[in-house]
Write a protein that holds these residues in place. Structure first.
Motif, short mmCIF file in Angstrom:
data_model
loop_
_atom_site.label_atom_id
_atom_site.label_comp_id
_atom_site.label_asym_id
_atom_site.label_seq_id
_atom_site.Cartn_x
_atom_site.Cartn_y
_atom_site.Cartn_z
N HIS A 291 0.83 -1.20 0.00
CA HIS A 291 0.00 0.00 0.00
C HIS A 291 0.87 1.25 0.00
N ARG A 292 0.43 2.24 -0.76
CA ARG A 292 1.09 3.55 -0.79
C ARG A 292 0.03 4.58 -1.14
N LEU A 293 -0.19 5.55 -0.26
CA LEU A 293 -1.29 6.49 -0.39
C LEU A 293 -0.81 7.84 -0.91
N LEU A 294 -1.72 8.54 -1.58
CA LEU A 294 -1.46 9.91 -2.04
C LEU A 294 -2.70 10.74 -1.74
N VAL A 295 -2.52 11.84 -1.04
CA VAL A 295 -3.63 12.76 -0.77
C VAL A 295 -3.37 14.06 -1.52
N ALA A 296 -4.41 14.53 -2.23
CA ALA A 296 -4.31 15.79 -2.97
C ALA A 296 -4.61 16.95 -2.04
N ILE B 85 -1.72 15.08 -10.58
CA ILE B 85 -1.90 14.09 -9.51
C ILE B 85 -1.60 12.69 -10.04
N LEU B 86 -2.16 12.33 -11.19
CA LEU B 86 -1.95 10.98 -11.72
C LEU B 86 -0.50 10.76 -12.16
N ARG B 87 0.14 11.80 -12.65
CA ARG B 87 1.54 11.66 -13.04
C ARG B 87 2.40 11.31 -11.83
N LEU B 88 2.23 12.02 -10.73
CA LEU B 88 3.01 11.74 -9.53
C LEU B 88 2.62 10.39 -8.93
N ALA B 89 1.35 10.03 -9.02
CA ALA B 89 0.90 8.76 -8.47
C ALA B 89 1.60 7.60 -9.19
N ARG B 90 1.70 7.67 -10.50
CA ARG B 90 2.35 6.60 -11.25
C ARG B 90 3.86 6.60 -11.04
N GLN B 91 4.46 7.77 -10.90
CA GLN B 91 5.91 7.84 -10.66
C GLN B 91 6.28 7.20 -9.33
N HIS B 92 5.44 7.35 -8.33
CA HIS B 92 5.76 6.88 -6.98
C HIS B 92 5.03 5.58 -6.64
N ASN B 93 4.48 4.91 -7.65
CA ASN B 93 3.84 3.61 -7.45
C ASN B 93 2.75 3.67 -6.38
#
Length: 888
Positions: free
Chosen positions: A253-258, A328-336
């Motif tokens: 699991h790895r979370l991203l909050v905008a 947001i999606l670009r950073l999400a894919r870069q950081h898995n």
């Protein structure tokens, strides 16, 4: 490839550069465990033996077997590097010999206990610094490490076990390392401890009572497993960057909050922190910077939200993108990232309703394999606060008025030329005006201008005039097309202008940081680093700045650096002291001590806080995120440069201390031997005189005279080398004959050279040379004594004098063992003696030869003869000969 799936060039370049740097340097492999006794050293030795069997050049640099028989048996199968013996507190301590390892330069070397602190006097204070130097030299290293010695985990380990960890390794050392986890259960480790396989029985009992308790070991095991998993996760992300794999790979699991400037973002951040705690996973807080500016209130809220995210443990990332969802999606894919958390927009009108639906539909539809959480915050703020979160730059009613005035002016011009060019050509004037307005106004006023110009053209110029009714289908189509073209072109030009402004802001930030980095590269010493940092802040921010460093005791110094342009009052200094002790920003525009007039930032590395940077901005508006990020980048860059400078100073002090200790020991041993021999001879001769008949006294007195001369030579050499080092040597140059010099030197050393065959080869009619006869006699005497000391009795020593083009050469050659090639460059160094030579001599004789010769404008050279033996050459300049008086 769509925009959001295109790999970030900067991230891709960073990953490739990391991979290339790893290929150039040696590779570090860490055998990692929860505590001593899990089998790290044993596993390391097994892996090294496998490498040796495969043909690799493996060297056992340093290993601690702790008396374990099976470990010693494995270690005996590898070639061993002799340890370096150092004297510390009257005890001989064995340490890893870094210089010998670098000289040997194996393909793979084993260096046990990475966190070990070296004995004072070593080149580096810590063993991990030795390992880093080996890696820089291209040598692969195997090493071992326990989790409690990782710097970021040391505080947690102390809370769990109550044991303070003095020996730690920075996390950055592990960033490029391959980690092999050596894991056993706490029960098995306790069993090994009880069986005496970890410590001796007495120490094992104490360890089981204190550190090695089942609860402690369970917690340490969990920490070790998590750290190993984090490192593997980073390797996965680097691989995905290099291979351009869009991801995510849901290996964990790895979370991203905008995050935005909304007051509800803080609730969203806390919700994400709770989710991360429940999933026990890392999380990112991401802010996507838009081309338009923020209101001062929104800027303050955004800074506060990002600060809250950082305090709660998030990895805070800011990026720039014209489309928030793309960013947001670009950073999400870069950081898995596996899960994205966004807020459910609060709808206060029809526009917000459609915008919210568009945002949610797009991020859900375009997220692909990434899960999306949509969280609604508790609406505890006034609606006005929400509406002020972002506004276009300079967008206000005056822009609308200006746009209307320009459209009205163009309408008046069209009225005057209507009869000349026709009503259809007038549309081009209106379109031109809309495009020009787009270069200076925001999107709203431009859209207003396009709409107003279309209506005015229709009402005043399209037939039938003074009505909004269009007579022909052709005119209706032209009106519609005009409105669409004017609106689209106006919006595109306005967007390009906004993007250009945003790019200029980003370029100015990057340029400022680049210029500071370039300034630091050329800086030498802490004074120059601080001066350039303050000057750069004054130039970029038009602000006064002050830097206060830590003193020798580790406390904040009472006074700011002399280069500071900001005078710290007692109140400001107290805020700086708070920042130094807590390692957090405080002062103006922060939530910590906000009544301060200046912003105070810690100058800190991962290990410690080096000082505090205080900046007092001139403007009264809240600090922008750009300014804050750039100032923090300045502080981080300064910390890295200062820390590197301190490490260099520490390394140099350690090197000098080690060299001083070596020279002192060599000098003490040499002087002791040199003085003991003649003193013993004098004492023996005196005793013999007392008890001997008169006819033997002459021989005994000769023996005493020889011993006194040897002592006199020793003292004279020590005084002479001191004169050379201090620069007090002033030769008395005069015209001298080289043949006389050689004869005097040989006659004076007749007793010392009696066991050798001395041959003279002096060319006839040699020119006179300007030299100090006394100094040159000592130079030649030292060379002859050196040849006699290092050649067996009965060997030949040849003294030759010849003239070259503009020099006169005096050569002393012997047929002894010669000089090792690696020592030729160091043979004239003070106190240096060739390894393996017999006892005797102080190591200053050849240094005096070099110093005395160069003081007279000459030079010296050492080499080996082709037929065997050493050859020392002295070259003196030949000047125009003096006029000699004629014989009468």
């Amino acid at each position: 490839m769509t925009e959001e799936k295109r790999p970030d060039p900067d991230a891709l370049l960073a990953a490739i550069q990391k991979e290339q740097a790893t290929q150039k340097r040696g590779r570090l492999k860490v055998f990692f465990g929860m505590a001593a006794g899990v089998g790290k050293t044993y596993a390391m030795l097994e892996a090294a033996i496998r490498q040796k069997k495969e043909g690799s050049d493996v060297l056992l640099g340093y290993v601690e077997t702790h008396g374990r028989g099976d470990t010693q048996a494995l270690a005996s199968q590898l070639p061993l590097l002799p340890r370096k013996l150092l004297r510390y507190r009257e005890i001989n301590v064995e340490e890893f010999d870094l210089d010998a390892a670098l000289a040997r330069h194996p393909r793979l070397i084993l260096v046990d206990e990475l966190a070990h602190a070296n004995v004072p006097g070593s080149r580096h204070p810590k063993r991990y610094q030795d390992v880093l130097e080996l890696l820089e030299a291209g040598i692969d290293v195997y090493t071992t490490l326990n989790v409690q010695h990782v710097e970021s985990r040391a505080d947690t380990v102390e809370q769990i076990t109550g044991s303070h960890m003095r020996e730690t390794v920075p996390d950055s050392v592990l960033d490029s390392a391959e980690i092999e986890l050596i894991d056993i259960s706490p029960e098995d480790l306790l069993k090994r401890l009880d069986e005496g396989k970890v410590y001796v029985p007495e120490r094992a009992v104490t360890a089981m009572i204190n550190f090695f308790r089942a609860g402690n070991l369970t917690a340490l095991r969990e920490m070790a497993l998590r750290l190993a998993a984090e490192r593997v996760g980073q390797d996965v992300r680097d691989y995905m960057q290099i291979m351009q794999i869009p991801g995510p790979w849901k290996t964990g699991h790895r979370l991203l909050v905008a995050v935005s400037a909304s007051p509800l973002s803080s609730q969203l951040i806390r919700w994400t922190r709770r989710l991360a705690d429940s999933l026990d996973c890392p999380w990112l807080a991401v802010y996507v910077e838009q081309p338009y500016s923020l209101t001062p209130e929104a800027q303050t809220r955004l800074t506060r939200n990002l600060a809250v995210a950082g305090e709660l443990g998030a990895e805070v990332i800011t990026t720039a993108d014209n489309d928030i969802i793309h960013g947001i999606l670009r950073l999400a894919r870069q950081h898995n990232v596996t899960q994205i958390i966004v807020g459910k927009p609060v709808q206060s009108g029809l526009k917000d309703y459609f915008h919210a639906r568009s945002f949610l539909n797009r991020i859900v539809g375009e997220s692909g394999n990434i899960d999306v959480h949509i969280v609604r915050g508790q609406k505890l703020v006034e609606p006005g606060a929400l509406s002020s979160r972002t506004v276009p730059a300079k967008t206000c009613w005056t822009q609308y008025a200006f746009a209307f005035a320009v459209v009205a002016s163009v309408a008046l011009l069209n009225y005057l030329v209507n009869s000349l060019i026709g009503y259809r050509a007038l549309a081009l004037n209106f379109l031109f005006a809309v495009v020009i307005l787009a270069l200076f106004l925001g999107r709203g006023p431009v859209l207003f201008a396009a709409t107003a110009s279309a209506l005015i053209w229709n009402y005043f110029f399209l037939p039938p005039r003074f009505t909004f009714r269009v007579k022909s289908l052709e005119d209706a189509m032209m009106l519609a097309m005009y409105f669409v073209v004017a609106a689209v072109i106006g919006q595109l030009v306005s967007r390009l202008r906004t993007q250009e402004q945003a790019e200029r802001r980003r370029e100015s930030r990057a340029t400022a940081l680049y210029l500071l980095t370039r300034e630091f590269v050329d800086a030498h010493g802490l004074e120059e680093i601080t001066k350039r940092l303050i000057a750069h802040i004054q130039e970029v921010f038009k602000a006064d700045a002050s830097v206060v460093f830590a003193d020798a005791r580790g406390h904040l110094a009472p006074n700011a650096h002399p280069s500071s342009s900001l005078i710290l009052t007692e109140k400001e200094y107290s805020v700086a002291a708070w920042v130094f002790h807590h390692g957090k920003a405080a002062g103006r525009f922060t939530d910590n001590l906000p009544s301060s007039e200046a912003l105070h930032l810690p100058i800190a590395t991962t290990a410690e806080t080096l000082g505090v940077l205080s900046v007092k901005l001139q403007e009264l508006e809240p600090q922008t995120l750009d300014q804050r990020n750039l100032l923090e980048a300045f502080a981080r860059q300064a910390a890295l440069v200062i820390d590197r400078h301190r490490l260099q100073e520490t390394s140099e002090r350690s090197r000098l201390a080690a060299e001083s200790e070596r020279v002192g020991k060599t000098l003490l041993d040499s002087v002791s031997h040199e003085m003991r021999t003649p003193i013993s001879a004098i004492a023996s001769a005196v005793n013999a005189i007392k008890s001997s008949p008169d006819h033997s006294k002459d021989l005994l007195l000769d023996e005493i005279e020889w011993a006194v001369q040897r002592l006199n030579r020793l003292v004279r050499n020590l005084l002479d080398i001191a004169r050379v080092e201090a620069g007090h040597l002033k030769p008395k140059l005069d015209w001298q004959d080289v043949g006389d010099l050689i004869n005097v030197a040989v006659q004076r050393l007749e007793h010392e050279m009696s066991s050798h065959k001395v041959q003279l080869k002096v060319a006839p009619r040699l020119p006179l040379v300007r030299m100090d006869f006394v100094l040159m006699e000592q130079v030649l005497s030292n060379l002859l004594l050196n040849a006699a000391a290092y050649t067996p009795p009965g060997s030949n020593i040849v003294i030759e004098a010849i003239q070259l083009e503009n020099e006169l050469a005096i050569r002393v050659a012997d047929n002894g063992p010669g000089l090792p090639e690696r020592d030729l460059e160091r043979i004239f160094e003070k106190f240096y003696r060739v390894p393996g030579t017999p006892a005797g001599g102080t190591g200053v004789g050849l240094s005096i030869v070099k110093g005395f010769t160069e003081a007279q404008g000459g030079r010296v050279h050492a080499a080996n003869r082709e037929s065997g033996g050493a050859l020392f050459s002295i070259f003196l300049p030949v000047e125009p000969q003096p006029e000699l008086p004629e014989d009468k």
